[in-house]
Design a protein around this motif. Structure first.
Motif, PDB file in Angstrom:
ATOM      1  N   SER A  10       0.808  -1.226   0.000  1.00  0.00           N
ATOM      2  CA  SER A  10       0.000   0.000   0.000  1.00  0.00           C
ATOM      3  C   SER A  10       0.838   1.270   0.000  1.00  0.00           C
ATOM      4  O   SER A  10       0.350   2.338  -0.373  1.00  0.00           O
ATOM      5  CB  SER A  10      -0.914   0.013   1.223  1.00  0.00           C
ATOM      6  N   ALA A  11       2.094   1.192   0.456  1.00  0.00           N
ATOM      7  CA  ALA A  11       2.923   2.397   0.545  1.00  0.00           C
ATOM      8  C   ALA A  11       4.391   2.020   0.548  1.00  0.00           C
ATOM      9  O   ALA A  11       4.774   0.907   0.931  1.00  0.00           O
ATOM     10  CB  ALA A  11       2.589   3.194   1.802  1.00  0.00           C
ATOM     11  N   LYS A  12       5.215   2.964   0.099  1.00  0.00           N
ATOM     12  CA  LYS A  12       6.666   2.827   0.135  1.00  0.00           C
ATOM     13  C   LYS A  12       7.209   4.026   0.912  1.00  0.00           C
ATOM     14  O   LYS A  12       6.780   5.151   0.685  1.00  0.00           O
ATOM     15  CB  LYS A  12       7.243   2.819  -1.279  1.00  0.00           C
ATOM     16  N   VAL A  13       8.135   3.764   1.812  1.00  0.00           N
ATOM     17  CA  VAL A  13       8.716   4.835   2.629  1.00  0.00           C
ATOM     18  C   VAL A  13      10.227   4.764   2.495  1.00  0.00           C
ATOM     19  O   VAL A  13      10.838   3.723   2.756  1.00  0.00           O
ATOM     20  CB  VAL A  13       8.311   4.696   4.111  1.00  0.00           C
ATOM     21  N   THR A  14      10.815   5.857   2.075  1.00  0.00           N
ATOM     22  CA  THR A  14      12.261   5.877   1.889  1.00  0.00           C
ATOM     23  C   THR A  14      12.906   6.955   2.762  1.00  0.00           C
ATOM     24  O   THR A  14      12.289   7.976   3.070  1.00  0.00           O
ATOM     25  CB  THR A  14      12.614   6.123   0.407  1.00  0.00           C
ATOM     26  N   GLY A  15      14.126   6.706   3.155  1.00  0.00           N
ATOM     27  CA  GLY A  15      14.842   7.674   3.991  1.00  0.00           C
ATOM     28  C   GLY A  15      16.256   7.198   4.262  1.00  0.00           C
ATOM     29  O   GLY A  15      16.639   6.091   3.880  1.00  0.00           O
ATOM     30  N   ARG A  16      17.023   8.043   4.906  1.00  0.00           N
ATOM     31  CA  ARG A  16      18.382   7.662   5.260  1.00  0.00           C
ATOM     32  C   ARG A  16      18.675   8.130   6.676  1.00  0.00           C
ATOM     33  O   ARG A  16      18.168   9.150   7.129  1.00  0.00           O
ATOM     34  CB  ARG A  16      19.389   8.260   4.282  1.00  0.00           C
ATOM     35  N   VAL A  17      19.508   7.346   7.365  1.00  0.00           N
ATOM     36  CA  VAL A  17      19.900   7.699   8.728  1.00  0.00           C
ATOM     37  C   VAL A  17      21.426   7.762   8.777  1.00  0.00           C
ATOM     38  O   VAL A  17      22.115   7.019   8.066  1.00  0.00           O
ATOM     39  CB  VAL A  17      19.366   6.682   9.760  1.00  0.00           C
ATOM     40  N   PRO A  18      21.979   8.654   9.577  1.00  0.00           N
ATOM     41  CA  PRO A  18      23.433   8.868   9.557  1.00  0.00           C
ATOM     42  C   PRO A  18      24.226   7.804  10.306  1.00  0.00           C
ATOM     43  O   PRO A  18      23.728   7.176  11.248  1.00  0.00           O
ATOM     44  CB  PRO A  18      23.579  10.235  10.235  1.00  0.00           C
ATOM     45  N   ILE A  19      25.449   7.614   9.869  1.00  0.00           N
ATOM     46  CA  ILE A  19      26.438   6.816  10.587  1.00  0.00           C
ATOM     47  C   ILE A  19      27.457   7.792  11.159  1.00  0.00           C
ATOM     48  O   ILE A  19      28.092   8.545  10.413  1.00  0.00           O
ATOM     49  CB  ILE A  19      27.152   5.819   9.659  1.00  0.00           C
ATOM     50  N   PHE A  20      27.597   7.797  12.485  1.00  0.00           N
ATOM     51  CA  PHE A  20      28.525   8.709  13.137  1.00  0.00           C
ATOM     52  C   PHE A  20      29.853   8.008  13.424  1.00  0.00           C
ATOM     53  O   PHE A  20      29.892   6.820  13.723  1.00  0.00           O
ATOM     54  CB  PHE A  20      27.928   9.235  14.446  1.00  0.00           C
ATOM     55  N   GLU A  21      30.924   8.771  13.318  1.00  0.00           N
ATOM     56  CA  GLU A  21      32.256   8.237  13.599  1.00  0.00           C
ATOM     57  C   GLU A  21      33.088   9.314  14.284  1.00  0.00           C
ATOM     58  O   GLU A  21      32.883  10.510  14.060  1.00  0.00           O
ATOM     59  CB  GLU A  21      32.924   7.795  12.297  1.00  0.00           C
ATOM     60  N   GLU A  22      33.980   8.865  15.120  1.00  0.00           N
ATOM     61  CA  GLU A  22      34.869   9.799  15.819  1.00  0.00           C
ATOM     62  C   GLU A  22      36.123  10.009  14.991  1.00  0.00           C
ATOM     63  O   GLU A  22      36.786   9.055  14.586  1.00  0.00           O
ATOM     64  CB  GLU A  22      35.234   9.236  17.201  1.00  0.00           C
ATOM     65  N   ILE A  49      14.285  14.625  16.222  1.00  0.00           N
ATOM     66  CA  ILE A  49      15.482  14.470  17.061  1.00  0.00           C
ATOM     67  C   ILE A  49      15.530  15.505  18.177  1.00  0.00           C
ATOM     68  O   ILE A  49      16.401  15.445  19.044  1.00  0.00           O
ATOM     69  CB  ILE A  49      16.773  14.528  16.219  1.00  0.00           C
ATOM     70  N   ALA A  50      14.597  16.449  18.166  1.00  0.00           N
ATOM     71  CA  ALA A  50      14.481  17.385  19.288  1.00  0.00           C
ATOM     72  C   ALA A  50      13.823  16.712  20.487  1.00  0.00           C
ATOM     73  O   ALA A  50      13.714  17.323  21.555  1.00  0.00           O
ATOM     74  CB  ALA A  50      13.671  18.613  18.870  1.00  0.00           C
ATOM     75  N   PHE A  51      13.415  15.452  20.325  1.00  0.00           N
ATOM     76  CA  PHE A  51      12.783  14.684  21.407  1.00  0.00           C
ATOM     77  C   PHE A  51      13.612  13.431  21.670  1.00  0.00           C
ATOM     78  O   PHE A  51      13.126  12.303  21.524  1.00  0.00           O
ATOM     79  CB  PHE A  51      11.357  14.290  21.016  1.00  0.00           C
ATOM     80  N   PRO A  52      14.888  13.579  22.068  1.00  0.00           N
ATOM     81  CA  PRO A  52      15.762  12.402  22.221  1.00  0.00           C
ATOM     82  C   PRO A  52      15.275  11.419  23.275  1.00  0.00           C
ATOM     83  O   PRO A  52      15.418  10.206  23.110  1.00  0.00           O
ATOM     84  CB  PRO A  52      17.109  13.021  22.608  1.00  0.00           C
ATOM     85  N   GLN A  53      14.699  11.927  24.374  1.00  0.00           N
ATOM     86  CA  GLN A  53      14.225  11.026  25.415  1.00  0.00           C
ATOM     87  C   GLN A  53      13.052  10.191  24.912  1.00  0.00           C
ATOM     88  O   GLN A  53      12.952   8.991  25.192  1.00  0.00           O
ATOM     89  CB  GLN A  53      13.807  11.822  26.658  1.00  0.00           C
ATOM     90  N   LEU A  54      12.181  10.825  24.149  1.00  0.00           N
ATOM     91  CA  LEU A  54      11.052  10.108  23.555  1.00  0.00           C
ATOM     92  C   LEU A  54      11.551   9.030  22.600  1.00  0.00           C
ATOM     93  O   LEU A  54      11.133   7.865  22.672  1.00  0.00           O
ATOM     94  CB  LEU A  54      10.155  11.094  22.807  1.00  0.00           C
ATOM     95  N   LEU A  55      12.469   9.391  21.708  1.00  0.00           N
ATOM     96  CA  LEU A  55      12.961   8.448  20.707  1.00  0.00           C
ATOM     97  C   LEU A  55      13.755   7.306  21.336  1.00  0.00           C
ATOM     98  O   LEU A  55      13.759   6.185  20.825  1.00  0.00           O
ATOM     99  CB  LEU A  55      13.821   9.178  19.676  1.00  0.00           C
ATOM    100  N   TRP A  70      18.220   8.812  15.231  1.00  0.00           N
ATOM    101  CA  TRP A  70      17.676   8.888  13.873  1.00  0.00           C
ATOM    102  C   TRP A  70      17.024   7.560  13.470  1.00  0.00           C
ATOM    103  O   TRP A  70      16.059   7.534  12.706  1.00  0.00           O
ATOM    104  CB  TRP A  70      18.763   9.265  12.878  1.00  0.00           C
ATOM    105  N   ASP A  71      17.562   6.443  13.966  1.00  0.00           N
ATOM    106  CA  ASP A  71      16.972   5.133  13.657  1.00  0.00           C
ATOM    107  C   ASP A  71      15.529   5.067  14.149  1.00  0.00           C
ATOM    108  O   ASP A  71      14.615   4.660  13.421  1.00  0.00           O
ATOM    109  CB  ASP A  71      17.785   4.020  14.311  1.00  0.00           C
ATOM    110  N   ALA A  72      15.326   5.454  15.406  1.00  0.00           N
ATOM    111  CA  ALA A  72      13.979   5.436  15.976  1.00  0.00           C
ATOM    112  C   ALA A  72      13.075   6.441  15.278  1.00  0.00           C
ATOM    113  O   ALA A  72      11.873   6.202  15.124  1.00  0.00           O
ATOM    114  CB  ALA A  72      14.048   5.737  17.482  1.00  0.00           C
ATOM    115  N   ALA A  73      13.651   7.566  14.842  1.00  0.00           N
ATOM    116  CA  ALA A  73      12.861   8.576  14.130  1.00  0.00           C
ATOM    117  C   ALA A  73      12.320   8.006  12.824  1.00  0.00           C
ATOM    118  O   ALA A  73      11.171   8.263  12.446  1.00  0.00           O
ATOM    119  CB  ALA A  73      13.702   9.823  13.865  1.00  0.00           C
TER     120      ALA A  73
END
Length: 356
Positions: free
Chosen positions: A212-224, A315-321, A338-341
């Motif tokens: 019924s639907a397609k959802v596309t997006g990307r989430v970041p990979i963080f590195e030090e 992402i302004a709701f980190p505790q929620l996510l 971002w994964d949970a978002a």
């Protein structure tokens, strides 16, 4: 313990689900989860009254929040069907007030001034900030709170023609999310090889028309990384190294989401794409080939592409996510909300389509 039953029900393999239930009942006769899955099978078989009574038994006998929410939602859907509306009145949400999210939809520029005044009055904020909160496109996660409170706000704003909606967070747990390893397609039929959250593997077969639907997006990979500041002194800094590409397919009849990930997808097994995907090709090229193929098979299915807009507000709701299981099985050095978002965004799309 009950994941195989849930998987069988999601695949509409009710005979297998029934056999698994009978096996477990020998050891866990009155377990609330067994009652819940029994009710689902009864509902699928058309035994509506039996299913309804069994859902009520679950609500009366269990204290598990996840199970209680799924039983409430199942009962709500059962009694909101056209046939049941003649026999039962809608019930208020049972138990305590669940945590929910409140989302604002895009408002045309010419309507923002009036809409901002209503938003400011409703939430007791200044009109200037209210106007900034109204999205020009996509969705904005505006607030979290109790279900009843956000239900009230949504009614007030909708009466003022401000597009918005709310969703209790426990609703997310009523969806089956399958991590897709690869797709094999033959004509109008698709078989998805999937892995469950417990690592167990299985297959799900369905027609293209069921999507019924397609959802596309990307989430970041963080590195030090190691950098130098203005004084030339070395310092460690966390930056975005790359992005993980995600693509969800919604199967509302099975209450399921198939989640494809470029980092996990086994392109070499993806028939008929195996002929187009060559060894040595970049991951990006293979992923684009896959997306192009899916678009060709599903030309009339809406693709939701505005996750980044939503994610920037979420992402302004980190505790929620942090309280949301993202259903994205990636091993990374640094976890990200971002994964949970993304999981929240895809779930919102799923339930908005269902309620429309």
């Amino acid at each position: 313990m009950f994941e195989e039953i849930a998987s069988a029900i999601a695949q509409q393999d009710y005979n297998t689900a029934h056999q698994l239930l009978n096996t477990l009942k020998q050891k866990y006769r009155d377990h609330p989860w067994l009652l819940f899955y029994t009710a689902q099978i009864e509902q699928a078989n058309g035994n509506i009254e039996t299913a309804r009574n069994t859902y009520i038994s679950v609500l009366q006998s269990s204290s598990n929040r996840k199970l209680l929410w799924q039983a409430r939602e199942a009962l709500r859907h059962l009694e909101s069907s056209p046939r049941q509306q003649q026999n039962y009145q809608s019930q208020e949400a049972l138990g305590e007030d669940e945590l929910a999210v409140f989302v604002l939809s895009a408002v045309p520029t010419e309507e923002k001034k009036v809409a901002a005044q209503t938003l400011a009055t409703t939430f007791q904020i200044d009109p200037y900030n209210a106007r900034l909160q109204l999205p020009s496109r996509g969705w904005r996660l505006f607030r979290s709170g109790g279900r009843q409170e956000l239900l009230h706000y949504s009614k007030v704003l909708q009466e003022a023609n401000i597009p918005c909606f709310y969703l209790p967070l426990d609703t997310l747990e009523s969806l089956y999310v399958f991590q897709v390893q690869y797709l094999r397609c033959e004509g109008e039929t698709v078989t998805a090889r999937c892995s469950l959250s417990n690592g167990q593997e299985g297959s799900l077969t369905f027609p293209w028309s069921e999507i019924s639907a397609k959802v596309t997006g990307r989430v970041p990979i963080f590195e030090e990384i190691l950098t130098k500041n203005n004084r030339g002194k070395k310092q460690r800094k966390t930056e975005i190294l790359d992005y993980v590409q995600l693509y969800d397919l919604h199967l509302p009849k099975r209450r399921a989401i198939l989640r494809l990930c470029d980092q996990k997808y086994q392109f070499q097994h993806s028939f008929p794409l195996t002929e187009q995907i060559q060894k040595g090709e970049t991951l990006r090229r293979n992923w684009l080939q896959l997306l192009q193929y899916l678009e060709e098979q599903l030309p009339n299915v809406i693709t939701w592409k505005e996750f980044t807009i939503f994610g920037e507000s979420a992402i302004a709701f980190p505790q929620l996510l942090s309280g949301i299981s993202p259903k994205i099985n990636l091993q990374r050095r640094y976890e990200t909300v971002w994964d949970a978002a993304f999981h929240l965004y895809s779930s919102l799309v799923f339930y908005q389509a269902e309620s429309s």
